[in-house]
Write a protein that holds these residues in place. Sequence first.
Motif, PDB file in Angstrom:
ATOM      1  N   ALA A   1     -14.842  52.696  20.690  1.00 18.46           N
ATOM      2  CA  ALA A   1     -15.145  53.843  21.542  1.00 18.46           C
ATOM      3  C   ALA A   1     -13.952  54.137  22.439  1.00 18.46           C
ATOM      4  O   ALA A   1     -13.074  53.290  22.634  1.00 18.46           O
ATOM      5  CB  ALA A   1     -16.387  53.573  22.389  1.00 18.46           C
ATOM      6  N   VAL A   2     -13.921  55.337  22.975  1.00 16.37           N
ATOM      7  CA  VAL A   2     -12.927  55.717  23.975  1.00 16.37           C
ATOM      8  C   VAL A   2     -13.646  55.798  25.320  1.00 16.37           C
ATOM      9  O   VAL A   2     -14.642  56.517  25.461  1.00 16.37           O
ATOM     10  CB  VAL A   2     -12.269  57.070  23.644  1.00 16.37           C
ATOM     11  N   LYS A   3     -13.152  55.047  26.286  1.00 15.65           N
ATOM     12  CA  LYS A   3     -13.746  55.017  27.624  1.00 15.65           C
ATOM     13  C   LYS A   3     -12.870  55.817  28.578  1.00 15.65           C
ATOM     14  O   LYS A   3     -11.674  55.567  28.699  1.00 15.65           O
ATOM     15  CB  LYS A   3     -13.872  53.573  28.115  1.00 15.65           C
ATOM     16  N   VAL A   4     -13.475  56.796  29.256  1.00 14.54           N
ATOM     17  CA  VAL A   4     -12.758  57.635  30.215  1.00 14.54           C
ATOM     18  C   VAL A   4     -13.330  57.357  31.606  1.00 14.54           C
ATOM     19  O   VAL A   4     -14.531  57.543  31.841  1.00 14.54           O
ATOM     20  CB  VAL A   4     -12.896  59.132  29.875  1.00 14.54           C
ATOM     21  N   THR A   5     -12.472  56.897  32.515  1.00 16.19           N
ATOM     22  CA  THR A   5     -12.901  56.537  33.865  1.00 16.19           C
ATOM     23  C   THR A   5     -12.235  57.454  34.882  1.00 16.19           C
ATOM     24  O   THR A   5     -11.005  57.562  34.916  1.00 16.19           O
ATOM     25  CB  THR A   5     -12.550  55.076  34.186  1.00 16.19           C
ATOM     26  N   LEU A   6     -13.036  58.116  35.696  1.00 20.40           N
ATOM     27  CA  LEU A   6     -12.553  59.014  36.746  1.00 20.40           C
ATOM     28  C   LEU A   6     -12.837  58.368  38.098  1.00 20.40           C
ATOM     29  O   LEU A   6     -13.990  58.095  38.441  1.00 20.40           O
ATOM     30  CB  LEU A   6     -13.263  60.367  36.644  1.00 20.40           C
TER      31      LEU A   6
END
Length: 230
Positions: free
Chosen positions: A105-110
């Motif tokens: 998976a690709v994890k995007v953290t803001l």
Amino acid sequence: MKKDHPASESAFFNPRFLAAFILCFLGVWMAMLSFASTPSSGTLTTVSGPVTYTAGPFVQPNPSPLGLGQLDTGPRCNSTTFPCDSFDLTVTLPAGYTGTHCNAAVKVTLSWVDTGTGQSDYDLYIYEGVVGNLGGNTPADFQSATSGYRPEIATVAPLKDGTTHYTIKIVPFQPTGETVNVKIELLPGSGGCGTAGFGGADKTKANSPRYITFNAPPGSSAEVSNGEFN
């Protein structure tokens, strides 16, 4: 002989008016660029390591998809009334990668540091493909929870072999002048992919019946010596 000029023409060529117009235009232009992501695009691969970028500062709120009375199915994004930050993400995976990394998976953290009263709120929306302005009627393919959590996290899964383009939209739902940080990671996942065909039905053969014997659990009422007899 003195020649009179119309009032509108005189105002247009008035140096003070022209200077004020230029300053106003530059102010609007700078406001539009103030939250542009840096950099504006990036590529994630199995060997690239995390992709990071910053955006902001954000000062104008974008109360979409829910707010100001509208009930949209997705965010609204434009350069005037509903500002958003947009980042172009390219994910490139080798052939066969998802076959051996079924849970990748690709994890995007803001993340951000609140500069106001602790009420700032930003949301993540991720679309497959290249996406520009949005009118509120396009649900995101992936998104973070819209409940004010910090950091905001969105997960892209399942992935595809080859090259896939995504557009990451940051919506400043309730900003107070923050500059936000985004980190994008490729997670290979854990656990095996299982055995092909496992869990499916056995192949049948003509004139070859199949039988399955189910034994009652020890001590249960299904045993011959237990239960009620009417």
